[in-house]
Motif scaffolding. Structure first.
Motif, mmCIF file in Angstrom:
data_model
loop_
_atom_site.group_PDB
_atom_site.id
_atom_site.type_symbol
_atom_site.label_atom_id
_atom_site.label_comp_id
_atom_site.label_asym_id
_atom_site.label_seq_id
_atom_site.Cartn_x
_atom_site.Cartn_y
_atom_site.Cartn_z
ATOM 1 N N LYS A 71 -7.161 -5.043 -1.138
ATOM 2 C CA LYS A 71 -8.219 -4.876 -2.132
ATOM 3 C C LYS A 71 -8.173 -5.947 -3.214
ATOM 4 O O LYS A 71 -9.123 -6.080 -3.987
ATOM 5 C CB LYS A 71 -8.104 -3.495 -2.779
ATOM 6 C CG LYS A 71 -8.251 -2.338 -1.809
ATOM 7 C CD LYS A 71 -8.110 -1.010 -2.543
ATOM 8 C CE LYS A 71 -8.243 0.171 -1.591
ATOM 9 N NZ LYS A 71 -8.081 1.469 -2.299
ATOM 10 N N GLU A 72 -7.034 -6.661 -3.301
ATOM 11 C CA GLU A 72 -6.830 -7.710 -4.299
ATOM 12 C C GLU A 72 -7.004 -7.165 -5.716
ATOM 13 O O GLU A 72 -7.668 -7.763 -6.568
ATOM 14 C CB GLU A 72 -7.780 -8.892 -4.058
ATOM 15 C CG GLU A 72 -7.542 -9.595 -2.732
ATOM 16 C CD GLU A 72 -8.395 -10.830 -2.578
ATOM 17 O OE1 GLU A 72 -9.383 -10.963 -3.336
ATOM 18 O OE2 GLU A 72 -8.084 -11.673 -1.715
ATOM 19 N N GLN A 73 -6.383 -6.025 -5.986
ATOM 20 C CA GLN A 73 -6.451 -5.420 -7.311
ATOM 21 C C GLN A 73 -5.248 -4.500 -7.506
ATOM 22 O O GLN A 73 -4.583 -4.102 -6.542
ATOM 23 C CB GLN A 73 -7.744 -4.623 -7.486
ATOM 24 C CG GLN A 73 -7.860 -3.434 -6.548
ATOM 25 C CD GLN A 73 -9.168 -2.687 -6.718
ATOM 26 O OE1 GLN A 73 -10.069 -3.155 -7.405
ATOM 27 N NE2 GLN A 73 -9.288 -1.529 -6.095
ATOM 28 N N VAL A 94 -3.459 -1.002 -8.447
ATOM 29 C CA VAL A 94 -3.743 0.414 -8.218
ATOM 30 C C VAL A 94 -2.677 1.225 -8.946
ATOM 31 O O VAL A 94 -1.484 0.928 -8.829
ATOM 32 C CB VAL A 94 -3.748 0.760 -6.716
ATOM 33 C CG1 VAL A 94 -4.017 2.245 -6.511
ATOM 34 C CG2 VAL A 94 -4.783 -0.078 -5.982
ATOM 35 N N ASN A 102 0.864 -1.176 0.000
ATOM 36 C CA ASN A 102 0.000 0.000 0.000
ATOM 37 C C ASN A 102 0.904 1.230 0.000
ATOM 38 O O ASN A 102 1.694 1.424 0.935
ATOM 39 C CB ASN A 102 -0.913 -0.005 1.230
ATOM 40 C CG ASN A 102 -1.968 1.079 1.156
ATOM 41 O OD1 ASN A 102 -2.148 1.715 0.120
ATOM 42 N ND2 ASN A 102 -2.666 1.303 2.262
ATOM 43 N N ASP A 153 -2.447 -4.108 -4.532
ATOM 44 C CA ASP A 153 -2.920 -3.992 -3.158
ATOM 45 C C ASP A 153 -3.462 -5.349 -2.722
ATOM 46 O O ASP A 153 -4.498 -5.805 -3.225
ATOM 47 C CB ASP A 153 -4.015 -2.930 -3.064
ATOM 48 C CG ASP A 153 -4.348 -2.576 -1.620
ATOM 49 O OD1 ASP A 153 -4.115 -3.425 -0.739
ATOM 50 O OD2 ASP A 153 -4.833 -1.459 -1.379
#
Length: 532
Positions: free
Chosen positions: A315-317, A319, A223, A312
């Motif tokens: 969030k499992e995506q 960014v 992050n 991330d």
């Protein structure tokens, strides 16, 4: 005071009253909750025998992994707790090591040390921190943690006997640490034992990263936040602008690369520099700063957009962070060519200057700094290494052929010199043999004069040096010139050659049939005096 509950339940410790300084002081009421403890009798009787102390009960290791599921390349913090009973004076022989496959671990960092009471027993707990990152997807076992230490334990006597109670075992509850050695180390001899410390492994599931990663993704997982700045804000075309990008957060900073420029048109980019400042012991949290130098090739009003992408795991995506617009001013360009009007104005300046009251025309100041070229030259230069040029290798053949020719010449000279040396050695040997025969008395005049003339020819060939005269081609004049004889010696040499020819070709001689000793001495003296 030490309180030991004998059964499970909820107990209330009443307030205690004490007198201090002529006053009565009263403590607060305490509530004690006692849970049921399986495997131990509450009715232990004093004086019964207890089990001997085992070294493995004096230390422990614990592996703490806060996450059970992670992604490939994600940094997972790991904590290792090593506990030692302080009464055994532990000594760490081998530091703790996380075993297992499929992941990489950073260097262990000692975080701190504190005292804890676990199951009613005191321990000195040392905490280590590190981080791991999985190299591939799958299910793994992290650990176990292995270490080796030496602990101080009492040496047991050969015959079993009952032991006295220790102050640590207040109620004789089969405490393995209640050996009287720990209360009085001088009561019996002690010894150090090496113990293996081993923790339980921890399961970890590793998932692969999802597909279709952004172009600006370099493998960063965690992050992060990004801030950018550019200085100076007002430049000329071709001047450098330093763009500072600061990426802060928590994750695998070793995979955090400099942000990329989404549109490089009209810009020249130089390789960035970076520095990292960590905020924790293992480098999971921190700030990474990049400095990139950009040079505008044309007029610009804003800096290009910088993009940084990361994954991330919460969030499992993916960014993507983009920089805010930064306004700048880029002026200048290629120097303009002087116009015809300006040239005419400059040529008329002296004439108009002569007129009173006429203004002096402004002259164009030549430009001192040439800005960066944005167009390719007509003739393209090659930056290929010189050893790839055919002309380079053709040029190398010249010294190579010269070296080979020189080596062949040296070999030929050595062979020629060798033949000449053998010829000279043979002539010396022949001259020595002939001189030996000339000292004999039983030689006939024919053989004597033939051998004497042959010796003179051989010595003349040896004395000729570099001329390499054949002994068979030596006559009186050649020998006299070689040895630089005077007229008397030349006449004596001539008579010797004539006598040799007379004995050789006529078969008879007008003199006696034997050589007198006087003639023999004259011939030997003449031959021995022949020197260059």
């Amino acid at each position: 005071y030490t309180v030991l509950p004998l059964r499970a339940g909820r107990f209330t410790i009443p307030p205690q009253t004490i007198r201090a300084g002529g006053k009565l002081l009263r403590t607060q009421e305490l509530v004690l909750n006692v849970a049921d403890s399986s495997g131990r009798s509450s009715g232990a009787r004093p004086g019964r025998a207890t089990q001997p102390v085992t070294a493995s009960e004096l230390v422990f290791a614990e592996l703490i992994v806060p996450k059970k599921v992670a992604y490939v390349g994600e940094i997972v913090p790991v904590q290792i707790r090593m506990g030692f009973d302080p009464r055994v004076h532990p000594r760490l022989v081998e530091p703790p090591e996380i075993t297992g496959q499929g992941f990489t671990a950073q260097k262990l960092q000692e975080s701190g040390e504190n005292s804890e009471s676990i199951n009613g027993r005191p321990y000195q707990v040392v905490t280590y921190k590190t981080a791991i990152a999985a190299a591939r997807a799958g299910k793994f076992e992290i650990g176990p943690v292995k270490a080796k230490a030496q602990v101080l334990v009492p040496r047991r006597p050969s015959s079993p006997r009952s032991r006295s109670r220790s102050p640590f075992d207040l109620f004789d509850q089969d405490d393995p640490f209640s050996d009287p050695f720990f209360s009085n180390p001088f009561s019996q001899l002690a010894e150090r034992r090496e113990v293996q410390i081993r923790s339980e492994p921890v399961a970890l599931e590793v998932k692969p990263l999802p597909p279709n990663a952004p172009l600006s993704f370099s493998g960063a997982i965690g992050n992060f936040t990004m801030a950018t700045d550019a200085k100076p804000n007002s430049v000329q075309v071709g001047d450098p602008i330093t763009v500072t990008s600061t990426i802060s957060g928590r994750g695998n900073f070793d995979r955090v690369n400099a942000p990329v420029i989404e549109d490089e048109h009209g810009w020249h980019k130089y390789p960035p520099s970076s520095k990292f400042k960590q905020d924790d012991e293992v480098g999971i949290s921190g700030t990474k700063t990049f400095e990139t130098v950009l040079s505008p090739n044309e007029k610009k009003q804003a800096m290009p957009v910088l993009a940084f992408s990361y994954f991330d795991p919460v969030k499992e995506q993916y960014v993507t962070l983009r920089s805010e617009p930064i306004a700048i001013s880029v002026q200048g360009g290629a120097a303009p060519a002087p116009s015809v009007a300006a040239t005419q104005t400059g040529s008329l300046a002296p004439t108009s200057a002569a007129r009173p009251g006429s203004p002096i025309p402004a002259t164009t100041k030549p430009q001192d700094i040439l800005y960066q070229l944005t167009e390719r030259p007509r003739a393209a230069a090659s930056f290929a290494p010189i050893y790839t040029w055919p002309l380079f290798w053709m040029g190398q053949l010249i010294p190579l052929l010269g070296l080979l020719g020189f080596a062949a010449w040296k070999i030929r000279r050595a062979r020629i010199d060798n033949r000449e040396a053998r010829r000279i050695a043979a002539l010396h040997h022949e001259a020595s043999q002939l001189m030996h025969k000339l000292h004999r008395n039983d030689v006939s005049p024919r053989e004597y004069y033939a051998e004497a003339s042959r010796v003179i020819r051989v010595k003349a060939a040896l004395a000729s040096g570099g001329r390499r005269i054949d002994p068979n081609m030596v006559d009186v004049d050649t020998a006299a010139e070689t040895f630089k004889l005077n007229s008397d010696s030349r006449d004596r040499l001539r008579r010797l050659f004539e006598q040799s020819d007379e004995w050789q070709y006529s078969g008879a001689h007008n003199g006696p049939g034997r050589i007198s000793p006087e003639n023999r001495r004259d011939v030997l003296k003449l031959i021995e005096n022949l020197r260059t």
